[in-house]
Motif scaffolding. Structure first.
Motif, PDB file in Angstrom:
ATOM      1  N   PHE A 257       0.838  -1.197   0.000  1.00 21.22           N
ATOM      2  CA  PHE A 257       0.000   0.000   0.000  1.00 21.22           C
ATOM      3  C   PHE A 257       0.874   1.249   0.000  1.00 21.22           C
ATOM      4  O   PHE A 257       1.835   1.345   0.764  1.00 21.22           O
ATOM      5  N   THR A 258       0.533   2.191  -0.863  1.00 25.87           N
ATOM      6  CA  THR A 258       1.214   3.492  -0.834  1.00 25.87           C
ATOM      7  C   THR A 258       0.147   4.583  -0.851  1.00 25.87           C
ATOM      8  O   THR A 258      -0.976   4.359  -1.311  1.00 25.87           O
ATOM      9  N   ILE A 259       0.541   5.738  -0.354  1.00 35.82           N
ATOM     10  CA  ILE A 259      -0.386   6.866  -0.319  1.00 35.82           C
ATOM     11  C   ILE A 259       0.012   7.849  -1.408  1.00 35.82           C
ATOM     12  O   ILE A 259       1.178   8.232  -1.485  1.00 35.82           O
ATOM     13  N   ASP A 260      -0.965   8.257  -2.211  1.00 37.24           N
ATOM     14  CA  ASP A 260      -0.718   9.346  -3.157  1.00 37.24           C
ATOM     15  C   ASP A 260      -1.315  10.605  -2.523  1.00 37.24           C
ATOM     16  O   ASP A 260      -2.482  10.926  -2.698  1.00 37.24           O
ATOM     17  N   SER A 261      -0.464  11.293  -1.746  1.00 39.01           N
ATOM     18  CA  SER A 261      -0.956  12.431  -0.950  1.00 39.01           C
ATOM     19  C   SER A 261      -1.562  13.515  -1.818  1.00 39.01           C
ATOM     20  O   SER A 261      -2.577  14.131  -1.446  1.00 39.01           O
ATOM     21  N   ASP A 262      -0.942  13.764  -2.986  1.00 40.11           N
ATOM     22  CA  ASP A 262      -1.463  14.839  -3.850  1.00 40.11           C
ATOM     23  C   ASP A 262      -2.868  14.484  -4.349  1.00 40.11           C
ATOM     24  O   ASP A 262      -3.764  15.323  -4.381  1.00 40.11           O
TER      25      ASP A 262
END
Ligand code: SF4
Length: 388
Positions: free
Chosen positions: A4-9
């Motif tokens: 899992f990764t977060i795409d903050s933008d």
């Protein structure tokens, strides 16, 4: 393996569109769509969170689960130690906190505590430690937790949660080496990994949890992917959480949490979602958590957005707040955040030796007994028969 990764933008952009939609008065229309059974995407859920024209009562009513009285699950925390090598600014257990009385339970004490909780009817327990630098102390703490896990399963606990920090794949495997497996390699017993991200906002994470690589919890992504490593090691149950109050932007946290829950479900996990609020802790500046109303809205909208996730509320909350949330949550966890705190009839609540303040210090039997008396069914709880 999938991570899992977060795409903050992307989350920030979605949050901003949700705010504009809420401001434009689209909340009522979205609410009507959910009311008639149409699904909403996560941005729609965030819009409802921010929509002033959709009352919290209506969200709670829409998220209300059947049956009534509720069917809940329970577990109690069992802190094995309040020592920690991390430096989370909001936590009483942080390494640099000289005001906290440090305690670590030995093996016999842990066995006794598990036996006490079992005699008191609990069949679910969360084993809690801090997070440690690689080395002797870390190995000793993980051994203590592994032994406690095996004892708990052996004496009849049906659900054990491991809240022992982020582990490497090899450490997960060692932790689970004596837990029975199914033919497909997944665990045959209900063991849950519990690692709250606290905040999915990287800047906030750095500010509260820390950025110094020496701090064992400072690696945002390593923390984020602990469940993936646990899943690779055979776990099938995950308990993410947000510490409400670290980030004033609750809509951002809700969007990230929804994405995380969906990812974990796609990987075959049962997902328990915790929504603790920031609380007072010894030797720690007390910043407020979010309002009751914000907590109610987040819990209701999680119930609407990811109905298969099991929402967990603890007795950090007052009995009144627990009551309001009862129709939309799945798990109520009573107990003390002190180290090995349980007696045959109660528990020690000593803030000087605890991670944080708990607002409901009533005995487990009173908290759960009240619900049973109203007809609730509670999984993982088998109360002692009252002596005639
Ligand atoms: S939140 Fe957890 S990792 Fe951070 S200081 Fe407290 S116990 Fe340690």
């Amino acid at each position: 393996m999938e991570r899992f990764t977060i795409d903050s933008d992307a989350i920030a952009a979605s949050r901003s569109r949700a705010a504009s939609a809420a401001e434009a008065g689209r909340g009522a229309e979205l609410f009507s769509r959910v009311e008639v059974g149409d699904g909403l995407d996560d941005e729609g859920i965030a819009t409802l969170l921010l929509a002033d024209d959709v009352a919290t009562e209506r969200l709670l009513a829409l998220a209300r689960r059947t049956p009534d009285p509720p069917h809940l699950e329970t577990f109690s925390p069992l802190y094995l130690s309040n020592e920690c090598d991390a430096e989370c600014a909001m936590c009483g257990m942080r390494r640099g906190n000289r005001h906290l009385v440090r305690e670590t339970a030995d093996e016999k004490t842990i066995d006794d505590q598990l036996a006490i909780l079992h005699r008191r009817g609990l069949r679910g327990v969360a084993l809690v430690t801090g997070e440690y630098h690689f080395g002797t102390k870390r190995r000793a703490m993980l051994d203590l937790a592994r032994r406690a896990l095996e004892t708990a399963l052996e004496i009849g606990f049906r659900h054990v949660l491991l809240n022992v920090g982020s582990l490497d794949v090899g450490e997960h495997e060692e932790m689970l080496e004596n837990v029975p497996r199914r033919p497909d390699g997944r665990l045959a017993r209900h063991v849950t990994t519990s690692t709250f991200q606290e905040t999915y906002h990287e800047d906030r994470y750095r500010r509260f949890i820390g950025a110094n690589p020496v701090n064992p919890r400072s690696d945002f992504e390593r923390r984020l992917q602990n469940f993936d490593r646990a899943t690779d090691a055979g776990m099938t149950s995950a308990n993410p959480g947000v510490l409400l109050g670290l980030n004033p932007d609750v809509a951002f946290e809700l969007l990230a949490l929804l994405a995380h829950v969906r990812h974990l479900q796609r990987r075959g996990n049962v997902v328990y979602v915790s929504l603790p609020r920031l609380r007072k802790a010894t030797g720690t500046e007390h910043r407020g958590g979010v309002s009751d109303d914000a907590l109610y809205r987040v819990a209701a909208l999680l119930g609407i957005g990811v109905p298969d996730a099991r929402i967990v509320i603890s007795t950090r909350e007052t009995p009144e707040v627990q009551r309001r949330l009862l129709p939309v949550i799945h798990v109520l966890t009573p107990g003390s955040p002190g180290v090995a705190p349980y007696t045959e009839t109660g528990a020690r609540f000593d803030l000087r030796a605890s991670q944080f303040k708990v607002l409901d210090e009533r005995p487990i039997e009173e908290i759960l007994g009240e619900l049973l008396a109203e007809g609730a069914r509670i999984e993982c709880y088998e109360p002692r028969a009252v002596e005639p």
